[in-house]
Design a protein around this motif. Structure first.
Motif, PDB file in Angstrom:
ATOM      1  N   TRP A 212      44.438  27.764  43.974  1.00  0.00           N
ATOM      2  CA  TRP A 212      44.230  26.932  42.785  1.00  0.00           C
ATOM      3  C   TRP A 212      42.613  27.136  42.505  1.00  0.00           C
ATOM      4  O   TRP A 212      42.034  26.466  41.900  1.00  0.00           O
ATOM      5  CB  TRP A 212      44.564  25.719  43.135  1.00  0.00           C
ATOM      6  N   LYS A 213      41.999  28.229  43.175  1.00  0.00           N
ATOM      7  CA  LYS A 213      40.570  28.599  42.646  1.00  0.00           C
ATOM      8  C   LYS A 213      40.597  30.193  42.248  1.00  0.00           C
ATOM      9  O   LYS A 213      41.236  31.075  42.887  1.00  0.00           O
ATOM     10  CB  LYS A 213      39.951  28.440  44.211  1.00  0.00           C
ATOM     11  N   SER A 214      40.423  30.301  41.217  1.00  0.00           N
ATOM     12  CA  SER A 214      40.303  31.330  40.533  1.00  0.00           C
ATOM     13  C   SER A 214      39.134  32.228  40.699  1.00  0.00           C
ATOM     14  O   SER A 214      38.000  31.709  41.084  1.00  0.00           O
ATOM     15  CB  SER A 214      40.469  31.082  38.986  1.00  0.00           C
ATOM     16  N   THR A 215      39.443  33.399  40.470  1.00  0.00           N
ATOM     17  CA  THR A 215      38.346  34.209  40.760  1.00  0.00           C
ATOM     18  C   THR A 215      38.349  35.116  39.273  1.00  0.00           C
ATOM     19  O   THR A 215      39.178  35.512  38.711  1.00  0.00           O
ATOM     20  CB  THR A 215      38.451  35.332  41.845  1.00  0.00           C
ATOM     21  N   ARG A 216      37.045  35.298  38.972  1.00  0.00           N
ATOM     22  CA  ARG A 216      36.742  36.083  37.730  1.00  0.00           C
ATOM     23  C   ARG A 216      36.810  37.580  37.704  1.00  0.00           C
ATOM     24  O   ARG A 216      36.144  38.124  38.681  1.00  0.00           O
ATOM     25  CB  ARG A 216      35.532  35.697  36.915  1.00  0.00           C
ATOM     26  N   LEU A 217      37.808  38.212  37.070  1.00  0.00           N
ATOM     27  CA  LEU A 217      38.121  39.663  37.243  1.00  0.00           C
ATOM     28  C   LEU A 217      37.083  40.570  36.177  1.00  0.00           C
ATOM     29  O   LEU A 217      36.723  41.701  36.524  1.00  0.00           O
ATOM     30  CB  LEU A 217      39.356  40.068  37.016  1.00  0.00           C
ATOM     31  N   GLY A 218      36.571  40.035  35.161  1.00  0.00           N
ATOM     32  CA  GLY A 218      36.054  40.632  33.907  1.00  0.00           C
ATOM     33  C   GLY A 218      36.176  40.092  32.783  1.00  0.00           C
ATOM     34  O   GLY A 218      36.413  38.686  32.621  1.00  0.00           O
ATOM     35  N   GLN A 219      35.727  40.573  31.630  1.00  0.00           N
ATOM     36  CA  GLN A 219      35.660  40.193  30.504  1.00  0.00           C
ATOM     37  C   GLN A 219      36.097  41.335  29.391  1.00  0.00           C
ATOM     38  O   GLN A 219      35.524  42.557  29.759  1.00  0.00           O
ATOM     39  CB  GLN A 219      34.280  39.821  30.188  1.00  0.00           C
ATOM     40  N   VAL A 220      36.768  41.014  28.324  1.00  0.00           N
ATOM     41  CA  VAL A 220      37.074  42.077  27.284  1.00  0.00           C
ATOM     42  C   VAL A 220      36.708  41.149  26.173  1.00  0.00           C
ATOM     43  O   VAL A 220      37.376  40.321  25.735  1.00  0.00           O
ATOM     44  CB  VAL A 220      38.594  42.395  27.255  1.00  0.00           C
ATOM     45  N   GLY A 221      35.682  41.938  25.403  1.00  0.00           N
ATOM     46  CA  GLY A 221      35.215  40.940  24.284  1.00  0.00           C
ATOM     47  C   GLY A 221      34.771  39.440  24.637  1.00  0.00           C
ATOM     48  O   GLY A 221      34.173  39.230  25.790  1.00  0.00           O
ATOM     49  N   PRO A 222      35.178  38.491  24.039  1.00  0.00           N
ATOM     50  CA  PRO A 222      34.653  37.207  24.502  1.00  0.00           C
ATOM     51  C   PRO A 222      35.666  36.589  25.467  1.00  0.00           C
ATOM     52  O   PRO A 222      35.547  35.470  25.971  1.00  0.00           O
ATOM     53  CB  PRO A 222      34.890  36.624  23.421  1.00  0.00           C
ATOM     54  N   ALA A 223      36.801  37.545  25.792  1.00  0.00           N
ATOM     55  CA  ALA A 223      37.729  36.872  26.620  1.00  0.00           C
ATOM     56  C   ALA A 223      37.433  37.028  28.198  1.00  0.00           C
ATOM     57  O   ALA A 223      37.370  38.235  28.345  1.00  0.00           O
ATOM     58  CB  ALA A 223      39.193  37.338  26.418  1.00  0.00           C
ATOM     59  N   ARG A 224      37.374  35.661  28.911  1.00  0.00           N
ATOM     60  CA  ARG A 224      37.212  35.925  30.372  1.00  0.00           C
ATOM     61  C   ARG A 224      38.411  36.060  31.124  1.00  0.00           C
ATOM     62  O   ARG A 224      39.510  35.231  30.960  1.00  0.00           O
ATOM     63  CB  ARG A 224      36.599  34.917  30.971  1.00  0.00           C
ATOM     64  N   ILE A 225      38.556  36.849  31.832  1.00  0.00           N
ATOM     65  CA  ILE A 225      40.077  37.094  32.722  1.00  0.00           C
ATOM     66  C   ILE A 225      39.840  36.732  34.041  1.00  0.00           C
ATOM     67  O   ILE A 225      39.030  37.335  34.835  1.00  0.00           O
ATOM     68  CB  ILE A 225      40.344  38.617  32.747  1.00  0.00           C
ATOM     69  N   LYS A 226      40.714  36.097  34.543  1.00  0.00           N
ATOM     70  CA  LYS A 226      40.681  35.149  35.875  1.00  0.00           C
ATOM     71  C   LYS A 226      41.972  35.307  36.584  1.00  0.00           C
ATOM     72  O   LYS A 226      43.126  35.383  35.812  1.00  0.00           O
ATOM     73  CB  LYS A 226      40.152  33.845  35.880  1.00  0.00           C
ATOM     74  N   VAL A 227      42.276  35.315  37.585  1.00  0.00           N
ATOM     75  CA  VAL A 227      43.457  35.086  38.645  1.00  0.00           C
ATOM     76  C   VAL A 227      43.353  34.278  39.614  1.00  0.00           C
ATOM     77  O   VAL A 227      42.340  34.025  40.014  1.00  0.00           O
ATOM     78  CB  VAL A 227      43.895  36.992  39.032  1.00  0.00           C
ATOM     79  N   LEU A 228      44.486  33.449  39.675  1.00  0.00           N
ATOM     80  CA  LEU A 228      44.400  32.595  41.055  1.00  0.00           C
ATOM     81  C   LEU A 228      46.052  32.535  41.464  1.00  0.00           C
ATOM     82  O   LEU A 228      46.951  33.092  41.027  1.00  0.00           O
ATOM     83  CB  LEU A 228      43.967  31.197  40.393  1.00  0.00           C
ATOM     84  N   ARG A 229      46.263  31.911  42.947  1.00  0.00           N
ATOM     85  CA  ARG A 229      47.461  32.185  43.456  1.00  0.00           C
ATOM     86  C   ARG A 229      47.773  30.274  43.248  1.00  0.00           C
ATOM     87  O   ARG A 229      46.952  29.437  43.825  1.00  0.00           O
ATOM     88  CB  ARG A 229      47.206  32.441  44.756  1.00  0.00           C
ATOM     89  N   MET A 230      48.899  30.173  42.961  1.00  0.00           N
ATOM     90  CA  MET A 230      49.747  28.868  42.933  1.00  0.00           C
ATOM     91  C   MET A 230      50.469  28.629  44.326  1.00  0.00           C
ATOM     92  O   MET A 230      51.009  29.477  44.918  1.00  0.00           O
ATOM     93  CB  MET A 230      50.593  28.898  41.759  1.00  0.00           C
ATOM     94  N   ASP A 231      50.454  27.457  44.608  1.00  0.00           N
ATOM     95  CA  ASP A 231      51.213  27.265  46.104  1.00  0.00           C
ATOM     96  C   ASP A 231      52.171  25.917  46.000  1.00  0.00           C
ATOM     97  O   ASP A 231      52.149  25.165  47.100  1.00  0.00           O
ATOM     98  CB  ASP A 231      50.245  26.929  47.132  1.00  0.00           C
ATOM     99  N   GLU A 232      52.768  25.715  44.863  1.00  0.00           N
ATOM    100  CA  GLU A 232      53.690  24.573  44.860  1.00  0.00           C
ATOM    101  C   GLU A 232      53.041  23.062  44.622  1.00  0.00           C
ATOM    102  O   GLU A 232      53.737  22.433  44.189  1.00  0.00           O
ATOM    103  CB  GLU A 232      54.638  24.294  46.178  1.00  0.00           C
TER     104      GLU A 232
END
Length: 98
Positions: A17-37
């Protein structure tokens, strides 16, 4: 932007539940996280948020409605909309903020 393996990146994250920012495409910020139930408390943003499930499932509560988002699906949360994650959500989630 380089090739990104969302599941592999999420698996390497030290905390759920703590995302990490991977990058940006135009104004969109792209992040990923792991969910754990576990559930995640209700929040509201001043920007639109795309919730793309790469693996597993996301259980959302929007108002009184429960929405299940499966792998390969994305839910678009409009700016100003309160939303919470319900228990049972697990897997890899990509978040696109605009």
């Amino acid at each position: 932007m380089p090739l990104l393996d969302f599941s592999a990146i999420a698996a390497q994250l030290p905390d759920t539940w703590k995302s990490t920012r991977l990058g940006q495409v135009g104004p969109a910020r792209i992040k990923v996280l792991r969910m754990d139930e576990r559930a995640y408390e209700e929040e509201t943003h001043d920007y639109n948020e795309g919730l793309l499930v790469v693996s597993g499932q996301l259980r959302l509560r929007i108002g009184a409605e429960e929405i299940r988002v499966q792998a390969g699906q994305m839910y678009l949360v409009p700016a100003g909309t309160a939303h919470a994650v319900l228990a049972g959500s697990q897997g890899t989630l990509v978040i696109i903020d605009v």
